[in-house]
Design a protein around this motif. Sequence first.
Motif, short mmCIF file in Angstrom:
data_model
loop_
_atom_site.label_atom_id
_atom_site.label_comp_id
_atom_site.label_asym_id
_atom_site.label_seq_id
_atom_site.Cartn_x
_atom_site.Cartn_y
_atom_site.Cartn_z
N ILE A 123 1.02 -1.23 0.11
CA ILE A 123 -0.02 0.02 -0.24
C ILE A 123 0.91 1.03 -0.03
CG2 ILE A 123 -1.83 1.02 1.27
CD1 ILE A 123 -2.50 -1.48 2.55
N ARG A 124 1.84 1.26 0.77
CA ARG A 124 2.65 2.46 1.10
C ARG A 124 3.44 2.68 -0.37
NH1 ARG A 124 5.23 0.96 7.02
NH2 ARG A 124 3.67 2.05 8.36
N ARG A 125 3.86 1.37 -1.12
CA ARG A 125 4.65 1.52 -2.34
C ARG A 125 3.68 2.29 -3.52
NH1 ARG A 125 8.71 3.37 -4.44
NH2 ARG A 125 9.42 2.22 -6.51
N SER A 126 2.48 1.78 -3.48
CA SER A 126 1.82 2.43 -4.33
C SER A 126 1.03 3.97 -4.09
CB SER A 126 0.14 1.67 -4.41
OG SER A 126 0.73 0.44 -5.14
N VAL A 127 1.10 4.26 -3.11
CA VAL A 127 0.67 5.72 -2.59
C VAL A 127 1.85 6.67 -3.04
CG1 VAL A 127 0.09 7.44 -0.67
CG2 VAL A 127 -0.87 4.92 -0.77
N GLN A 128 3.11 5.95 -2.75
CA GLN A 128 4.33 6.86 -3.01
C GLN A 128 4.37 7.11 -4.40
OE1 GLN A 128 6.16 8.57 -1.29
NE2 GLN A 128 7.95 8.87 -2.76
N LEU A 129 4.23 5.93 -5.41
CA LEU A 129 4.24 5.71 -6.71
C LEU A 129 3.16 6.91 -7.30
CD1 LEU A 129 4.83 2.24 -7.67
CD2 LEU A 129 6.47 4.09 -7.89
#
Length: 271
Positions: A123-129
């Motif tokens: 989740i964190r990775r997608s929000v960052q991207l």
Amino acid sequence: MILTINDDLDLAKIADSGQCFRWERQEDNSYRILHGNHCLYAASLGGSQYEFSCDEKEFSSIWRDYLDLNENYASIRSRIEPDRDPFLFAAMEQEKGIRILRQDSWEMLITFIISQNRNIPAIRRSVQLLSEACGQRKLDSRGMEYFAFPEPEAVAALDEEALTACRLGYRCKYVHAAAAAVYEGTIDLDSLIHEEEEKTLKTLTSIYGVGIKVANCVSLFGLHHINAFPKDVWINRILEAEYPNGYPFEEYSPYNGVYQQYMYAYYRNRA
């Protein structure tokens, strides 16, 4: 700025509570907190002392509300007697320090759509991207780059290829639909802040790809309806194992969302 906060506040427990996905622990054990287009470094100095990388004016105008410091969480905990509900009492004693952050409703809508059937690192990775794809590039107080969470118009303008690059998978169409609904005014999130829960959930679940669990998460973490009670696998296990005769929702109103967070963290951390 160094501040004394006498009420419950545990930065590590909040960061790991599953309600926020843009808190980053630093090498010095402080946390870099991204909130909309704002950035804060926060650190516990021990006892009731905390250090924040902002002045008093910024803290009062943004971060005091964000951390929900006008609410007394020790008082919320004191409503539960150990002989009446030993499980919840134990959960609160173990997990005290968690607070329900006052996060942006638009950011929470997209974040919890992204969260469906995913673990926290993903989740964190997608929000960052997504933020990198169309959010405003900024520098924090330490000169480090970060990206503000993008506006609805910017997300709605992304094509399928750009959304796919954010590792959204099948959620691409849901994210795009939600962004378009907010940008075009079909959904007015601000109007839901003081709305009754039944109407809030009905409105949120009218958005393509938003089910009742996501709607409850947006209600609790984005609209600060602290009586909202999201149910996932962990909470369903708790209700079955600890409350076989029924959870006393009415008795614990209007703080069921706060109690849910204590129970969720307690069960997950002892698994």
